[in-house]
Design a protein around this motif. Structure first.
Motif, PDB file in Angstrom:
ATOM      1  N   LEU A   1     -16.385  -0.180   0.668  1.00 17.60           N
ATOM      2  CA  LEU A   1     -16.562   0.458   2.074  1.00 17.60           C
ATOM      3  C   LEU A   1     -16.086  -0.521   3.015  1.00 17.60           C
ATOM      4  O   LEU A   1     -15.329  -0.392   4.197  1.00 17.60           O
ATOM      5  N   ALA A   2     -17.066  -1.894   2.873  1.00 19.31           N
ATOM      6  CA  ALA A   2     -16.793  -3.097   3.845  1.00 19.31           C
ATOM      7  C   ALA A   2     -14.811  -3.343   4.000  1.00 19.31           C
ATOM      8  O   ALA A   2     -14.567  -3.541   5.175  1.00 19.31           O
ATOM      9  N   GLY A   3     -14.462  -3.449   2.815  1.00 17.67           N
ATOM     10  CA  GLY A   3     -13.005  -4.049   2.627  1.00 17.67           C
ATOM     11  C   GLY A   3     -12.234  -2.990   3.297  1.00 17.67           C
ATOM     12  O   GLY A   3     -11.296  -3.587   3.817  1.00 17.67           O
ATOM     13  N   ILE A   4     -12.510  -1.506   2.765  1.00 18.98           N
ATOM     14  CA  ILE A   4     -11.408  -0.670   3.670  1.00 18.98           C
ATOM     15  C   ILE A   4     -11.594  -0.881   5.109  1.00 18.98           C
ATOM     16  O   ILE A   4     -10.743  -0.728   5.783  1.00 18.98           O
ATOM     17  N   ALA A   5     -12.784  -0.832   5.619  1.00 16.18           N
ATOM     18  CA  ALA A   5     -12.968  -0.876   7.148  1.00 16.18           C
ATOM     19  C   ALA A   5     -12.512  -1.866   7.793  1.00 16.18           C
ATOM     20  O   ALA A   5     -11.610  -1.794   8.787  1.00 16.18           O
ATOM     21  N   LEU A   6     -12.512  -3.184   7.045  1.00 15.44           N
ATOM     22  CA  LEU A   6     -11.749  -4.312   7.652  1.00 15.44           C
ATOM     23  C   LEU A   6     -10.527  -4.377   7.450  1.00 15.44           C
ATOM     24  O   LEU A   6      -9.441  -4.670   8.635  1.00 15.44           O
ATOM     25  N   ALA A   7      -9.799  -3.788   6.360  1.00 17.69           N
ATOM     26  CA  ALA A   7      -8.358  -3.676   6.154  1.00 17.69           C
ATOM     27  C   ALA A   7      -8.036  -2.580   7.064  1.00 17.69           C
ATOM     28  O   ALA A   7      -6.870  -3.037   7.690  1.00 17.69           O
ATOM     29  N   VAL A   8      -8.468  -1.593   7.409  1.00 23.33           N
ATOM     30  CA  VAL A   8      -7.916  -0.560   8.279  1.00 23.33           C
ATOM     31  C   VAL A   8      -8.005  -1.074   9.693  1.00 23.33           C
ATOM     32  O   VAL A   8      -6.924  -1.065  10.305  1.00 23.33           O
TER      33      VAL A   8
ATOM     34  N   VAL B   1      -3.043  -4.910   1.343  1.00 27.22           N
ATOM     35  CA  VAL B   1      -4.788  -5.196   1.617  1.00 27.22           C
ATOM     36  C   VAL B   1      -5.532  -4.180   1.354  1.00 27.22           C
ATOM     37  O   VAL B   1      -6.495  -4.003   0.834  1.00 27.22           O
ATOM     38  N   VAL B   2      -5.046  -2.884   1.942  1.00 18.77           N
ATOM     39  CA  VAL B   2      -6.013  -1.594   1.872  1.00 18.77           C
ATOM     40  C   VAL B   2      -5.947  -1.223   0.463  1.00 18.77           C
ATOM     41  O   VAL B   2      -6.917  -0.787   0.097  1.00 18.77           O
ATOM     42  N   LEU B   3      -4.769  -1.185  -0.043  1.00 17.90           N
ATOM     43  CA  LEU B   3      -4.678  -0.928  -1.663  1.00 17.90           C
ATOM     44  C   LEU B   3      -5.909  -1.647  -2.545  1.00 17.90           C
ATOM     45  O   LEU B   3      -6.512  -1.165  -3.395  1.00 17.90           O
ATOM     46  N   ILE B   4      -6.123  -3.086  -2.072  1.00 17.92           N
ATOM     47  CA  ILE B   4      -6.885  -3.951  -3.015  1.00 17.92           C
ATOM     48  C   ILE B   4      -8.239  -3.569  -2.551  1.00 17.92           C
ATOM     49  O   ILE B   4      -9.146  -3.283  -3.367  1.00 17.92           O
ATOM     50  N   ALA B   5      -8.400  -3.324  -1.325  1.00 17.80           N
ATOM     51  CA  ALA B   5      -9.823  -2.939  -1.157  1.00 17.80           C
ATOM     52  C   ALA B   5     -10.215  -1.457  -1.580  1.00 17.80           C
ATOM     53  O   ALA B   5     -11.214  -1.133  -2.077  1.00 17.80           O
ATOM     54  N   ALA B   6      -9.065  -0.433  -1.520  1.00 13.71           N
ATOM     55  CA  ALA B   6      -9.471   0.889  -2.235  1.00 13.71           C
ATOM     56  C   ALA B   6      -9.648   0.668  -3.617  1.00 13.71           C
ATOM     57  O   ALA B   6     -10.535   1.488  -4.499  1.00 13.71           O
ATOM     58  N   LEU B   7      -9.002  -0.189  -4.615  1.00 15.69           N
ATOM     59  CA  LEU B   7      -9.329  -0.333  -5.656  1.00 15.69           C
ATOM     60  C   LEU B   7     -10.775  -0.878  -6.364  1.00 15.69           C
ATOM     61  O   LEU B   7     -10.887  -0.537  -7.317  1.00 15.69           O
TER      62      LEU B   7
ATOM     63  N   VAL C   1     -16.841   7.333   0.234  1.00 19.93           N
ATOM     64  CA  VAL C   1     -16.625   5.979   0.350  1.00 19.93           C
ATOM     65  C   VAL C   1     -15.590   5.660   1.219  1.00 19.93           C
ATOM     66  O   VAL C   1     -15.307   4.895   2.269  1.00 19.93           O
ATOM     67  N   GLY C   2     -14.196   6.236   0.892  1.00 20.87           N
ATOM     68  CA  GLY C   2     -13.070   5.934   1.595  1.00 20.87           C
ATOM     69  C   GLY C   2     -12.991   6.462   2.848  1.00 20.87           C
ATOM     70  O   GLY C   2     -12.450   6.004   3.871  1.00 20.87           O
ATOM     71  N   VAL C   3     -13.371   7.813   3.235  1.00 20.74           N
ATOM     72  CA  VAL C   3     -13.592   8.414   4.569  1.00 20.74           C
ATOM     73  C   VAL C   3     -14.561   7.449   5.309  1.00 20.74           C
ATOM     74  O   VAL C   3     -14.104   7.334   6.518  1.00 20.74           O
ATOM     75  N   ALA C   4     -15.466   7.062   4.933  1.00 16.62           N
ATOM     76  CA  ALA C   4     -16.494   6.334   5.581  1.00 16.62           C
ATOM     77  C   ALA C   4     -16.038   5.132   6.037  1.00 16.62           C
ATOM     78  O   ALA C   4     -16.232   4.528   7.187  1.00 16.62           O
TER      79      ALA C   4
ATOM     80  N   GLY D   1      -4.183   7.284   7.713  1.00 17.54           N
ATOM     81  CA  GLY D   1      -3.805   8.264   6.409  1.00 17.54           C
ATOM     82  C   GLY D   1      -3.489   7.552   5.380  1.00 17.54           C
ATOM     83  O   GLY D   1      -3.840   7.875   4.474  1.00 17.54           O
ATOM     84  N   LEU D   2      -3.210   6.220   5.373  1.00 19.18           N
ATOM     85  CA  LEU D   2      -2.728   5.528   4.131  1.00 19.18           C
ATOM     86  C   LEU D   2      -4.086   5.124   3.454  1.00 19.18           C
ATOM     87  O   LEU D   2      -4.045   5.124   2.149  1.00 19.18           O
ATOM     88  N   ALA D   3      -5.269   4.767   4.187  1.00 19.56           N
ATOM     89  CA  ALA D   3      -6.413   4.377   3.507  1.00 19.56           C
ATOM     90  C   ALA D   3      -7.034   5.442   2.923  1.00 19.56           C
ATOM     91  O   ALA D   3      -7.584   5.448   1.880  1.00 19.56           O
ATOM     92  N   LEU D   4      -6.809   6.780   3.711  1.00 13.46           N
ATOM     93  CA  LEU D   4      -7.493   8.122   2.901  1.00 13.46           C
ATOM     94  C   LEU D   4      -6.685   8.398   1.815  1.00 13.46           C
ATOM     95  O   LEU D   4      -7.394   8.757   0.643  1.00 13.46           O
ATOM     96  N   THR D   5      -5.359   8.298   1.736  1.00  9.45           N
ATOM     97  CA  THR D   5      -4.503   8.507   0.658  1.00  9.45           C
ATOM     98  C   THR D   5      -4.790   7.758  -0.630  1.00  9.45           C
ATOM     99  O   THR D   5      -4.960   8.242  -1.783  1.00  9.45           O
ATOM    100  N   LEU D   6      -4.845   6.584  -0.288  1.00  7.81           N
ATOM    101  CA  LEU D   6      -5.227   5.574  -1.477  1.00  7.81           C
ATOM    102  C   LEU D   6      -6.430   5.624  -2.131  1.00  7.81           C
ATOM    103  O   LEU D   6      -6.712   5.570  -3.209  1.00  7.81           O
ATOM    104  N   SER D   7      -7.343   5.825  -1.167  1.00  8.62           N
ATOM    105  CA  SER D   7      -9.038   6.104  -1.461  1.00  8.62           C
ATOM    106  C   SER D   7      -9.181   7.303  -2.379  1.00  8.62           C
ATOM    107  O   SER D   7      -9.463   7.237  -3.556  1.00  8.62           O
TER     108      SER D   7
END
Length: 442
Positions: free
Chosen positions: A45-52, A307-313, A354-357, A413-419
């Motif tokens: 969650l923290a990684g996605i937030a920072l990446a986005v 970076v967003v993909l790595i956080a989503a993984l 988690v991805g949406v948050a 949209g990128l972050a949500l799609t990958l999540s």
């Protein structure tokens, strides 16, 4: 024959029903000691937030750079320049527009052209006391100077533009600083090879008064540019009634083309000029820099997307641990009638939540950072002792950033799609878990 379902049969429910949301929420909310979400998911969650947030800030800064640079280019110079073709007279190369007034009138009649100005230009040596500086001097009429927004209304100014008449000049702040002059001071301008003598060409010198000092925030202009009245420049540069070029401003400068791909308006200007000159647009003059900015922006989006993909993984790792910890609960839920699809949707909701948050937090952080980027940058600059932003190196005098809904939407949209995509694997694995084996292991 009765239409009722047999007693004990499982009644199908609509996908993403309330009980599926409730189960997913309980799984996410459970304490770690109860087999709840592991720390890996919180890291995700923290990684996605920072990446986005980083992606939004970088895109805003890249857009801000381009728009700020374009604004200062279009506001300090003509949008279209007409240069004379080289002619040979008496064995000498002649580059001047002899009938500049008639040519300017033809250009002014073209629909879409808002202002036309004849210009004379030369490189001079400016001197004051023991200080010297090379300048690019431009001779323009006062009304033409008023038509340049960043010259008439710059970031900062001293003196009055209306006083640039006769033997008075306007200079950039960088020139004034290098020469150590203020409004009212006099400086000497030297034109190399400007005076014919029996022994050949000699430098020509004139004394001029500084009437106006401007700062537009472009180092290449502020450090080199000097303006003087057109008639004074024609006399001092030995141009007679000729002009070195004609500058035109248009209503829609972004619709202009380039030499490689001419647009309708610059094509019409070239048709009006004919064989007398060559049309050069602002895109021709700055095309390489603008193309580099566009390429850098696309490259940065691709890199930060990784970076967003790595956080989503990280969601995958967290959900795998969650499925492992909830094997008994999955077995019980399957035993009481929860279908495989429902189990898959439950764990999909966990990962997607988690991805949406993370995306929502990242969007908020990125937008707030861009909105308050000036005080944040001042704080960083002060903490590091200043000098982080040097306008002489970075062309612009301020740190630009501009939010665009499209860029924010792309990042979210990128972050949500990958999540959502990375969540499908662990959710499918949970759905395929055999309830008998899950309960036997327990």
């Amino acid at each position: 024959m009765s239409g009722r379902a047999p007693e004990g049969a499982t009644r199908a429910t609509a996908p993403f029903s309330a009980h599926e949301w409730l189960i997913a929420w309980r799984f996410l909310r459970a304490r770690r000691a109860e087999g709840g979400v592991s720390a890996i998911v919180w890291y995700a969650l923290a990684g996605i937030a920072l990446a986005v947030g980083t992606l939004i800030v970088v895109m805003a800064v890249m857009v801000g750079f381009r728009e700020e640079f374009t604004s200062r280019v279009l506001g300090a110079e003509g949008h279209v320049s007409v240069y004379p073709v080289t002619r040979w007279e008496n064995g000498r190369a002649e580059r001047a527009l002899r009938d500049a007034g008639a040519l300017a009138a033809r250009i002014a009649r073209i629909e879409g052209v808002t202002h036309v100005a004849p210009v004379v230009e030369a490189q001079l040596l400016a001197s004051h006391g023991q200080r010297n500086a090379g300048v690019i001097a431009r001779g323009m009429r006062l009304e033409d100077l008023r038509a340049l927004p960043w010259i008439a209304r710059p970031e900062a100014a001293a003196g009055a533009l209306d006083d640039v008449t006769g033997k008075s000049v306007a200079i950039g702040e960088g020139v004034a600083r290098e020469l150590g002059v203020r409004v009212g001071d006099e400086l000497a301008l030297i034109l190399p090879n400007g005076l014919a003598t029996p022994f050949g060409l000699a430098p020509k010198q004139g004394i001029f008064r500084v009437a106006y000092i401007f700062r537009i925030g472009r180092a290449d202009v502020d450090r080199t540019r000097l303006y003087m009245p057109l008639e004074t420049a024609q006399d001092f540069f030995n141009r007679g009634d000729a002009a070195d070029l004609i500058e035109a401003q248009v209503a829609r400068p972004h619709e202009l083309g380039s030499r490689k791909a001419p647009g309708a308006l610059d094509g019409a200007i070239q048709a009006a000029v004919g064989a007398e000159g060559v049309v050069w647009t602002w895109k021709d003059a700055n095309g390489a820099f603008l193309s580099a900015l566009d390429m850098e922006r696309a490259t940065m989006f691709m890199i930060l997307s990784m970076v967003v993909l790595i956080a989503a993984l990280n969601i995958v790792s967290g959900l795998v641990m969650l499925v492992r910890n909830k094997r008994r609960d999955i077995g019980v839920l399957r035993t009481i009638g929860l279908s495989q699809g429902a189990v898959m949707r439950v764990f999909f909701l966990c990962g997607a939540g988690v991805g949406v948050a993370g995306t929502a937090i990242g969007v908020a952080l990125g937008v707030l950072f861009v909105i308050y980027i000036d005080p944040i940058f001042d704080l960083v600059n002060g903490a590091l002792g200043g000098g982080v932003w040097d306008p002489q190196v970075r062309v612009l005098s301020r740190f630009p950033a501009e939010l665009r809904l499209w860029d924010v939407s792309r990042a979210a949209g990128l972050a949500l799609t990958l999540s959502f995509l990375v969540t499908l694997g662990p959710a499918r694995r949970a759905a395929r878990l055999d309830p008998v084996e899950a309960l036997r292991d327990e």
